[in-house]
Enzyme design. Structure first.
Site, short mmCIF file in Angstrom:
data_model
loop_
_atom_site.label_atom_id
_atom_site.label_comp_id
_atom_site.label_asym_id
_atom_site.label_seq_id
_atom_site.Cartn_x
_atom_site.Cartn_y
_atom_site.Cartn_z
N CYS A 2 56.20 34.25 -74.74
CA CYS A 2 54.86 33.73 -74.99
C CYS A 2 54.87 32.20 -75.05
O CYS A 2 55.09 31.56 -74.02
CB CYS A 2 54.29 34.36 -76.26
N GLU B 29 58.36 42.53 -77.19
CA GLU B 29 58.68 43.18 -78.48
C GLU B 29 57.50 44.01 -78.98
O GLU B 29 57.60 44.67 -80.02
CB GLU B 29 59.06 42.13 -79.52
N HIS C 58 54.34 39.98 -74.71
CA HIS C 58 55.24 40.28 -75.83
C HIS C 58 56.07 41.52 -75.57
O HIS C 58 55.65 42.62 -75.87
CB HIS C 58 54.44 40.44 -77.12
#
Ligand SMILES: Nc1ncnc2c1ncn2[C@@H]1O[C@H](COP(=O)(O)OP(=O)(O)O)[C@@H](O)[C@H]1O
Ligand SMILES: Nc1ncnc2c1ncn2[C@@H]1O[C@H](COP(=O)(O)OP(=O)(O)O)[C@@H](O)[C@H]1O
Ligand SMILES: [Mg+2]
Ligand SMILES: [Mg+2]
Lengths: 1080, 392
Positions: B284, B370, B368
């Protein structure tokens, strides 16, 4: 990857007749698939013997076959059409099972046909609960603890291990058919036996009970490049134990944390990958323990399904359309989302509303069948509503379901009754729960949650509603503060409900609202929560928010749909609505479709210029008319639902298209209608209204037995009845019926042994085009929707037919019909009686349109747009059969329509037919002879006429003379005859030998034992009088269970013989529908 | 229940009901003074679950988040799901968004051990507003672009159905004056407010050793690294790169974070130095910093990507992933130098979603991987990165 160039033509298999568990969602998905593939340039061949569907309308596919969905016919069609591939994932379980059979029979290989969508091995894994569990375990996920059972003894061993209750689920059945929950050992044995017999492969899974766990569904799409998205997540408000098809559901999932949800999402995609669903949509179901969070995989369907139709309507994402494209090689990122026009199909839909589905049950038709719900689906339809909050969607969905509730309401029961109802898996449980919460407040929430499995989140919403309702009640009939009214409207509470709470009338509430300028606003269903501007105007209502979309104005025309499917009002009406939208658009009118049924083609976003997924009530419709600035409203196509609103809409300034409202009223009102009939000199059965039990008896005596009885109010039960004798009449009156001044019983002369006919016509007010006259195979007394019927009429009496056409013309002119007219006639002793007139499109319009080659809906729309029948060239000096009257003809040889029932869902219910409709669907048989079309219709309806074996005969005295030649001919054809004693004697006297079989109460082995043993191939059993023949119930129930064809009338037996004679010749002929006589 | 109004800088009003920390009183608005809570850039997020992760995501620092999904708070809040930085650091915990805007707050009972959303927000001093026409607000932001806004307590006599008539000119003028003086997101440096202030070591026994440049890292990035065995040294984003290199890490991860990447000159310089030495992954804001470090430009998007449903295509393999996204800035494709290949692109709008350097083991993702909230489809990026690190 671009579309595959190595295939040019694709065969799509439809799902056949509508039954519980497999309804018009497959017309919707099939239709989308056909359109998508044709847009890509493929030649599409369709097979579906369901005449009610949109997809079988000439012109929709390149070739349309309406032959039985069986291996021999498919073999024949593949031979003729030589398609390169077959797409089996659009036609529900029926199409999947047939494809497996075709594969096993080597037919696919023989014709070099490739299976698109899901490979056969994947279908087998997903459908075989045992194999599926192995796959689940192999990817580290959990299934309920279970065993795969082939024999009853194995079942007992398993139960000793895991304890009771257990869930029993047969392999390869539709909608959980044959599934059950066993609480005791005794029950277990009986239910297991049943499940084993229901399963086509005689295996069942017995598993640990997860009753009360939370139930979820994910709709997943995957392409052959291994890209996958979850299109929609659905939470079942009713916990595990009630089939998802019978559960109230909400999309998206409400009560899972993101971690839990993502775990489920990942699991769902991995399951598709492991099962091998390479391209297309699947539905994966999960259960989650509310206390521990343990997640268990329940099942997956490797095809589009009822849930995927629901998900498509709830999100705007056209799953079937997309799945069809994936099947021919596209990847998700190549398929543009039609709603936004600028996103791709791997953009997961995001909702900024809640979409609630409510099932619709037939509590009145099958009261015994609904004592409790369970793991097998029993609902016949559903309504979907979208709202900015769960409560607003829930309230709208309930009133859209037309089940007698305005929304969530409390029940008139005492506390004890409420608790007991809440404790059962009762179809009305949510109302009991609401009543408890409203009466007792929130302290009982945990107790209710434990008792019902309802999540506290949803209960809290109900509690909020209860508080709001208390506030409204407290405001009393003095006008409530505008702010309160505003809050009520924001939660989706109808004017009528508010009126009830205030103790005033709906009109008054409406007036208060209008004075405050409080009107519905509309939002787009855009798949993206507003992130992108939507191109497709698909709307739902809200209050007090931004209003999107510009008004259509007078160019628009509103088409009122028919709402949720129910017995008597289903797919046929949706087809009429859809076809009318197509016709109007051809004539440059802009259409506004209103419907709440998520299963349908009419609620597909590209059928109309505007789509409103809203309840079909006057209030909701008026708001839409106001928003769109439209005046014209079509009420003739949406069944009784649409027709019932006509008056109120007209009063509000709408222009009802076609027949004037006042005349509609005349036809609907039995009393008024009687006078109209008298005036134009048509015969009707004698009839009278009886305001008391004594009067019923007196009038019955006066009219003469047998009589047909129609109470106007019945407590939870069947209403109509036929009494042949005063004793039967008394027995009938002893049932739970009310007879009073306000609720009189209509006593009709019952026309015994009369032939019944159905006539559909379109009129411009002066000229009349009779689409056709269909003859029922069963005698009058069996509801027109339940009787097999044949076009053209096969036992023709020219004068009678002429009289019917004259009557149609007279009625059309007298009532000033502009548009549709349906009449049912009975002919007894050469006299033509009018049984009923419906000033609207009837159930038979699609069937008649297809078999006569004239799209009657297109004709009607053109009339409404100002082209009379002469201008359309339908009634011309050349075609007139009577002055100003022309008539359609059967263009397919013979077309038999057979009713299809879902009695196997209701083992407690006697499958005997009567004057009240109970069928859920219909199948068509088309052929060059009556026998051929009857045999095909029977086969498509789910049972096969035998060409050899044993016929069981048990006939009532009055039928013996008619049936003797039939039985004799069967015997000559080589069938052995089995008969009950009286019938056997009679046959013997007339030179037909038969084996005597005991009746049920006469000992063993009796007829039921023979049925169980598979020794009977055809049943001819004509009982008489509805309440005296309990003995015969078992025979019919047992025949039904074993799928042995059975006939309960002499004319049906004669038709069966014709069919058998055709089958004995061993031909397998299949012809596509011809080009329509008139192209529109 | 107190009535409150969300004002946007263009003067539009979105009335609703306040919850959590109380809304700002008009008297507290001093033009030119940024408040930590209640005012900020208004953005919308289209995720249907995961509000807790959104609230605690440091990248949302300074933003008022509108959840487009109406029902929020349904399953309560649990500190365990928080995204604020690596685990043990408690001083950074809490709610990062400036305020939250909802259509329908759930304030009923929640599961054992969880907190209700209003309580959670109160505890962390963050105001919320519910019953808002979030659909109207979202369409407004979509069409007009994201804008600054503030949530103020409604004045006496305010009626939501007659908002225009029941709010005084003076009241509105004062709010707008405040908003006009409020700093816009472009040019705002917020990373120092959310990143760690001192080096922290997570999983000291682990290997390989990953140095994490913390611009406001989400907890799950650390968890993803640790679950793959890494020892993670979390460094303040302003740390001296030489000190980081002296700690001899095997790899560098540049974290996500709030605000405009273009103004983070120090961080860009550090990244430039470090990625020449170590295999590097950017996430990001980290992706944007790497892009700036190679000389590319970033720009402010109209309303950004905030949601969990964005399709991202791997330009090499053609495969597509559904990703979790939260960014208002993006990298200009034309400005990329020769030694950069576009690795990933948004399948909807074609914007850049990831790059790779051709001459160095450096890769970065705009979204993202994650997740948290959102789909876990792209977690393989961590897998691939760790493999890359191990192979060096
Ligand atoms: N182990 C179980 N315990 C309790 N209820 C169950 C169990 N398995 C299934 N059910 C219920 O039965 C319904 C039907 O089961 P499912 O496997 O989905 O079959 P179908 O093919 O009919 O959809 C489910 O929707 C669920 O409510
Ligand atoms: N007088 C009658 N004699 C014999 N059968 C009748 C008579 N009236 C009605 N029926 C039978 O009952 C069925 C239903 O009656 P109908 O008036 O058409 O009601 P519905 O509105 O349910 O269609 C008919 O299809 C017909 O078979
Ligand atoms: Mg199921
Ligand atoms: Mg009828």
């Amino acid at each position: 990857m671009p579309a595959r160039g190595d295939i040019q033509s694709v065969l799509i298999i439809g799902s056949g007749p509508i039954v519980i568990g497999q309804a018009c969602e497959f017309d919707y998905s099939g239709n989308q698939a056909v359109r998508a593939l044709r847009e890509e340039g493929y030649r599409v061949i369709l097979v579906n013997p369901n005449p009610a569907t949109v997809m079988t309308t000439p012109g929709i596919a390149d070739a349309i076959y309406m032959d039985p969905l069986t291996v021999p016919y498919l073999d024949r069609i593949l031979e003729q059409e030589k398609p390169d591939a077959v797409l089996p994932t659009m036609g529900g379980q029926t199409a999947l099972n047939l494809t497996i059979e075709l594969g096993e029979a080597g037919v696919l290989e023989k014709h070099g046909v490739e299976v698109l969508g899901a490979p056969i091995e994947s279908i087998q894994i997903a459908e075989d609960r045992g194999k599926f569990k192995d796959v689940i375990a192999s990817i580290g996920l959990e299934s309920p603890h279970s065993a795969f059972i082939h024999k009853v003894s194995e079942g007992h061993a398993f139960v000793s291990e895991v304890g009771l209750p257990v869930i029993i689920r047969p392999s390869y059945t539709l909608g959980g058919k044959g599934g059950s929950i066993a609480e005791t050992r005794g029950e277990f044995e009986e239910l297991l036996k049943w499940a084993l017999s229901e399963s086509p492969v005689h295996t069942a899974l017995v598993e640990e009970s997860l009753l009360g766990w939370k139930e979820f569904e994910l709709e997943v799409m995957r392409d052959n490049f291994d890209n996958a998205v979850v299109v929609c997540s659905i939470e079942n408000v009713d916990a595990m134990g009630i089939h998802t098809g019978d559960s109230i559901t909400v999309a998206p999932i409400q009560t899972l944390s993101d971690r839990e949800y993502q775990e489920m999402r990942t699991a769902a995609i991995e399951i598709l990958r492991a099962v091998g669903v390479d391209c297309g949509g699947s539905n994966v179901q999960f259960a989650v323990n509310p206390d521990t969070g343990r997640m268990v995989v329940i099942e997956m369907n490797p095809r589009v399904s009822r849930s995927s139709a629901l998900a498509s309507k709830a999100t705007g994402f056209p799953i079937a359309r997309c799945a069809a494209r994936l099947a021919v090689g596209f990847t998700l990122d190549e398929v543009i989302n039609d709603i936004t026009g600028q996103t791709v199909s791997c953009f997961e839909p995001s909702l900024d509303y809640a979409a609630v589905k409510i099932p619709r049950f037939e509590l009145e038709k099958f009261p015994q069948g609904y004592a409790t719900l369970g793991t097998a689906m029993k609902s016949v339809g559903e309504s979907l509503a979208i709202g900015r909050t769960y409560l607003s969607a829930l309230n709208k969905a309930i009133r859209a379901a037309e089940i007698g509730f305005e929304g969530i309401e409390e029940l008139d029961m005492n506390e004890e009754e409420l608790w007991s109802m809440a404790a059962r898996l009762h179809p009305r449980r949510i109302f009991a729960v609401y009543s408890l919460l409203k009466r007792l407040g929130g302290e009982n929430m945990d107790r209710i949650s434990r008792l019902t499995g309802y999540d506290r989140w949803g209960l809290h919403q109900l509690l909020t509603l209860a508080a709001l309702e208390h506030e409204i009640e407290a405001a009393g009939s003095s006008s409530p503060p505008a702010d309160l009214l505003f809050r009520a409207k924001r939660e989706g509470i109808s004017d009528r409900r508010i009126a009830t709470l205030l103790g005033t009338g709906a009109r008054e509430v409406e007036a208060m609202r209008v004075a405050e300028n409080m009107h519905a606003c509309y939002h787009f269903v855009d798949t993206c929560s507003g992130e992108f501007a939507a191109e497709t105007p698909y709307f739902y209502s809200a209050y007090g928010e931004i209003d999107e979309g510009a008004a259509l104005g007078e160019r628009g025309v509103v088409i009122l749909g028919s709402g949720p499917n129910r017995i008597g009002q289903g797919l046929e009406f949706d087809t009429c609505c859809t076809l009318s939208s197509i016709s109007y658009r051809e004539l440059d009118r802009a259409t506004v479709m209103i419907n709440s049924n998520p299963e349908t083609v009419s609620t597909d976003f590209n059928v109309s210029d505007r789509l409103y997924l809203e309840p079909l009530t006057a209030e909701d419709v008026k708001e839409i008319i106001r928003k769109e600035g439209v005046r014209d409203v079509v009420v003739q196509l949406g069944g009784q639902t649409a027709l019932n609103m006509a008056e109120e809409l007209e009063a509000a300034g709408a222009r009802i298209v076609g027949t004037p409202v006042k005349r509609i009223h005349d036809a609907e009102d039995r009393g008024l209608f009687y006078n109209v009939m008298k005036r134009i000199g048509l015969d009707q059965p004698q009839s009278a209204m009886a305001p008391s039990r004594a009067e019923v008896e007196r009038l019955a005596g006066e009219i003469g037995y047998p009589v047909l009885l129609r109470p106007s109010y019945v407590l939870g039960g069947r209403s109509m009845g036929i009494a042949y004798t005063p004793e039967e009449l008394r027995e009938f009156l002893q049932r739970d019926i009310v007879v009073s001044e306000e609720r009189p019983v209509l006593v009709d002369q019952f026309l015994e042994d009369a032939f019944e006919y159905d006539l559909d016509a379109v009129s411009d007010g002066e000229q009349v085009y009779v689409g056709g006259i269909m003859q029922h195979i069963e005698a009058a007394g069996i509801h027109s929707g339940d009787s097999a019927c044949v076009f053209p009429a096969y036992k023709v009496n020219r004068t009678a037919l002429t009289k019917m056409k004259e009557a149609a013309a007279a009625i059309a002119r007298e009532l000033g019909v502009v548009g549709f007219l349906n009449i049912q006639f009975a002919v007894q002793n050469e006299i033509v009686y009018v049984l009923e007139v419906n000033p609207r499109a009837s159930r038979t319009v699609p069937y008649l349109s297809k078999s006569s080659g004239v799209n009657l809906v297109a004709v009607a729309v053109r009339i409404w747009e100002g082209q009379d029948l002469r201008a359309q060239g339908l009634v011309t000096p050349d075609t007139e059969v009577l002055p100003g009257v022309a008539e359609g003809h059967c263009v397919v040889g013979w077309a038999v329509k057979e009713a299809v029932f879902s009695f196997d869902r209701f083992p407690e219910v006697d499958p005997l037919l009567g004057p009240e409709m109970r069928s859920t669907g219909e199948a068509i048989g088309i052929g060059q002879s009556f026998g051929e079309s009857f045999a095909k219709a029977t086969s498509s309806a789910g049972s096969e006429l035998p060409t050899e074996g044993r016929v069981f005969v048990s006939i009532h005295d009055s039928d013996k003379a008619t049936l003797l030649p039939v039985v004799r001919e069967l015997s000559d054809l080589g069938f052995s005859i089995m008969a009950t004693r009286g019938t056997a004697d009679f046959l013997f006297q007339h030179g037909v030998f038969s084996e005597v079989v005991l009746k049920v109460h006469e000992g063993h082995p009796n007829v039921v034992d023979h049925l169980d043993a598979g020794r009977i191939d055809l049943v001819i059993n004509t009982p008489l009088g509805r309440y005296t023949q309990r003995d015969d119930d078992y025979i019919r129930i047992q025949a039904l269970r074993h799928r042995v064809p059975y006939t309960t009338t002499s004319s049906a037996a004669e038709a069966a013989l014709e069919g058998i004679k055709y089958l004995s010749r061993g031909e397998v002929a299949a012809e596509p529908l011809p080009e329509p006589v008139r192209a529109y | 229940m107190q009535e409150a109004i969300l004002f946007l800088a263009d003067g539009s009003m979105f009335p609703g009901t306040s919850f959590g920390a109380p809304p700002l009183e008009l008297s507290r608005l001093t033009p030119g003074v940024a408040l930590e809570k209640g005012a900020g850039e208004v953005v919308f997020n289209t995720a249907m679950s995961g509000y807790h992760e959104v609230l605690t995501d440091p990248s949302y620092m300074g933003q008022i988040v509108t959840m487009t999904y109406p029902h929020v708070g349904n399953y309560g809040d649990d500190d365990e799901w928080s995204e604020v930085g690596p685990e043990p650091s408690s001083e950074r915990s809490g709610v990062k968004v400036a305020a939250i805007v909802l259509r329908s707050l759930y304030d009923g009972p929640v599961g054992h051990g969880r907190t209700s959303l209003p309580d959670f927000l109160s505890r962390h001093g963050t105001p919320g507003i519910t019953d808002v026409d979030t659909r109207g607000l979202t369409l407004h932001l979509r069409d007009e672009g994201s804008s600054n806004g503030v949530i103020v307590a409604a004045p006496e006599g305010f009626q939501r159905r007659r908002a225009e008539e029941t709010i005084s000119q003076e009241f509105r003028a004062r709010v707008l004056e405040y908003l006009r003086a409020f700093p816009v997101m472009e040019g705002r440096n917020l990373v120092t407010e959310v990143g760690t202030t001192a080096e922290e070591i997570i999983n000291p026994e682990g290997s390989p050793h990953v140095a994490l440049l913390d611009c406001g890292v989400k907890g799950n990035i650390v968890r993803e690294l640790v679950s793959r065995g890494a020892r993670v040294s979390v460094w303040p984003s302003s740390a001296d790169p030489e000190a980081i290199l002296a700690d001899s890490p095997d790899a560098l991860v540049v974290s996500n974070g709030p605000g405009d990447p273009a103004v983070l000159g120090d961080q860009i310089k550090s990244v430039k130095r470090l990625m020449n030495e170590k295999p590097t992954l950017g996430v990001c804001l980290g992706h944007q910093l790497i892009s700036e470090a190679v000389g590319a430009k970033t720009y402010k998007m109209k309303f950004g990507h905030h949601g969990v449903n964005h399709p991202v295509r791997d330009e090499q393999t053609g495969k597509v992933f559904v990703t979790s996204q939260n960014h208002g800035f993006a990298v200009e494709e034309e400005s990329l130098p020769e030694n950069v290949t576009v690795w990933l692109k948004n399948a909807n709008d074609g914007s850049i979603e990831g790059i790779k350097l051709t001459d160095l083991p450096v890769l970065s993702a705009q979204f993202h991987p994650e997740a948290s909230p959102g789909p876990r489809d792209a977690r393989w990026i961590f897998e691939d990165f760790m493999e890359l690190v191990r192979s060096k």
